[in-house]
Design an enzyme around this catalytic site. Structure first.
Site, PDB file in Angstrom:
ATOM      1  N   ARG A 171       0.797  -1.232   0.000  1.00  0.00           N
ATOM      2  CA  ARG A 171       0.000   0.000   0.000  1.00  0.00           C
ATOM      3  C   ARG A 171       0.828   1.280   0.000  1.00  0.00           C
ATOM      4  O   ARG A 171       0.390   2.317   0.489  1.00  0.00           O
ATOM      5  CB  ARG A 171      -0.980   0.016   1.184  1.00  0.00           C
ATOM      6  CG  ARG A 171      -1.946  -1.179   1.192  1.00  0.00           C
ATOM      7  CD  ARG A 171      -2.813  -1.250  -0.059  1.00  0.00           C
ATOM      8  NE  ARG A 171      -3.615  -2.460  -0.066  1.00  0.00           N
ATOM      9  CZ  ARG A 171      -3.283  -3.581  -0.723  1.00  0.00           C
ATOM     10  NH1 ARG A 171      -2.174  -3.635  -1.437  1.00  0.00           N
ATOM     11  NH2 ARG A 171      -4.079  -4.635  -0.687  1.00  0.00           N
ATOM     12  N   SER A 220     -11.023   0.437   2.080  1.00  0.00           N
ATOM     13  CA  SER A 220     -10.418   0.001   3.344  1.00  0.00           C
ATOM     14  C   SER A 220      -9.876   1.196   4.108  1.00  0.00           C
ATOM     15  O   SER A 220      -9.133   2.009   3.561  1.00  0.00           O
ATOM     16  CB  SER A 220      -9.286  -0.993   3.069  1.00  0.00           C
ATOM     17  OG  SER A 220      -9.802  -2.173   2.490  1.00  0.00           O
ATOM     18  N   GLU A 290      -5.033   3.472   5.861  1.00  0.00           N
ATOM     19  CA  GLU A 290      -4.881   3.219   4.425  1.00  0.00           C
ATOM     20  C   GLU A 290      -5.597   4.330   3.649  1.00  0.00           C
ATOM     21  O   GLU A 290      -5.174   4.752   2.591  1.00  0.00           O
ATOM     22  CB  GLU A 290      -5.463   1.858   4.034  1.00  0.00           C
ATOM     23  CG  GLU A 290      -5.292   1.539   2.565  1.00  0.00           C
ATOM     24  CD  GLU A 290      -5.627   0.106   2.219  1.00  0.00           C
ATOM     25  OE1 GLU A 290      -6.098  -0.120   1.087  1.00  0.00           O
ATOM     26  OE2 GLU A 290      -5.419  -0.796   3.062  1.00  0.00           O
TER      27      GLU A 290
END
Length: 297
Positions: A171, A220, A290
């Protein structure tokens, strides 16, 4: 350069003090000091070469994993939604501009009978955002299919970055924010349309059954800590259904925050911080965001 004089040179593409709530999935956030939506890559290059030097630039794709704070964003917000061309060469290499959605690229690959990109259907964003986050779903990530990306800096200079040069990790990537992604190339392999369609249907089914759909959300919220699932830690901390104003932790998937109706960005961020605190109290693990939070707090 006077901002109004500058605006007149790009009159069709620029808006001043423009509301940003419609440019993110949560439907929240303040105004952009300057909003720029280029018609094509040529327009983007000309803009970057002529913009006032002191202005910072923030690129936004679909706004699917983005929280824009209530006091808005200083500088230039660049929305890439019109940069969405997709093509394929004789070797099966698929090229896509940064504003093309992940789902559009997945469907293009299917129509060309090319496989390997089906997981993109499970990522609700654009190619540019997907590379910046090394987004992933259903066991695959962008770094698994990416060949290289062409980027432009704030002076209008181009550079091609290989996957290795991007330093793609979980990520995140390793290059600085001065680079704005223009287009990317992806590898694919041959398969028949029926097989590809079957994979895509399974991905859509899994996404629909596991994640909240048809609501104002932002993907998310937290990264999965090593060896753990964020949703499970959130659930174990008793946060399923937790609310701050109109912001709520999804009953369906605990790692999603939902704007029930008229939540503010502040309420969404406060809810996330509350979840971080509760998870830390019960597990000793500090969840990392995130969701990309931008703008003036």
């Amino acid at each position: 350069m006077n901002v109004k004089v500058f605006k007149n040179r790009f009159n069709k593409c620029i808006k001043l003090d423009h509301k940003l709530s419609k440019f993110n999935w949560f439907g929240v956030g303040g105004n952009a000091e300057m909003l720029f939506i280029p018609e094509n890559e040529k327009s983007l290059i000309f803009f970057l070469k002529n913009k006032p030097h002191e202005y910072k630039v923030l690129a936004i794709g679909a706004g699917s994993n983005l929280l824009i704070r209530d006091k808005g964003i200083n500088g230039i917000v660049l929305v890439t939604k019109k940069l969405k061309n997709i093509s394929i060469d004789n070797n099966g290499v698929i090229s896509a501009q940064a504003g093309a959605t992940d789902a559009e690229v997945a469907r293009f690959a299917r129509d060309c009978e090319r496989t390997g990109l089906e997981f993109l259907l499970g990522i609700p964003g654009t190619i540019g955002g997907g590379i910046k986050m090394n987004s992933g779903a259903f066991g695959s990530e962008f770094k698994d299919i990416l060949i290289d990306v062409t980027a432009i800096n704030l002076s209008g200079e181009f550079r091609v970055f290989s996957v290795k040069e991007l330093e793609m990790q979980y990520r995140k990537i390793g290059i600085s924010n001065e680079w704005i992604f223009c287009k990317a190339r992806f590898k694919s392999t041959s398969d028949n349309k029926q097989n590809i369609e079957a994979k895509m249907k399974q991905i859509l089914h899994l996404r629909k059954t596991a994640q909240p759909t048809g609501v104002k959300t932002g993907g998310s919220t937290f990264k999965n800590p090593i060896g753990h699932k964020a949703w499970k830690l959130i659930d174990q901390a008793g946060c399923r259904g937790l609310k701050v104003g109109d912001a709520m932790i999804s009953d369906k998937h605990c790692n999603f925050i939902i704007n029930l109706k008229n939540s503010s960005a502040q309420q969404i961020e406060e809810l996330g911080e509350k979840v971080q605190s509760k998870v830390f109290q019960t597990s000793g693990i500090r969840l990392s965001w995130e969701l990309q939070r931008v703008g003036i707090k």
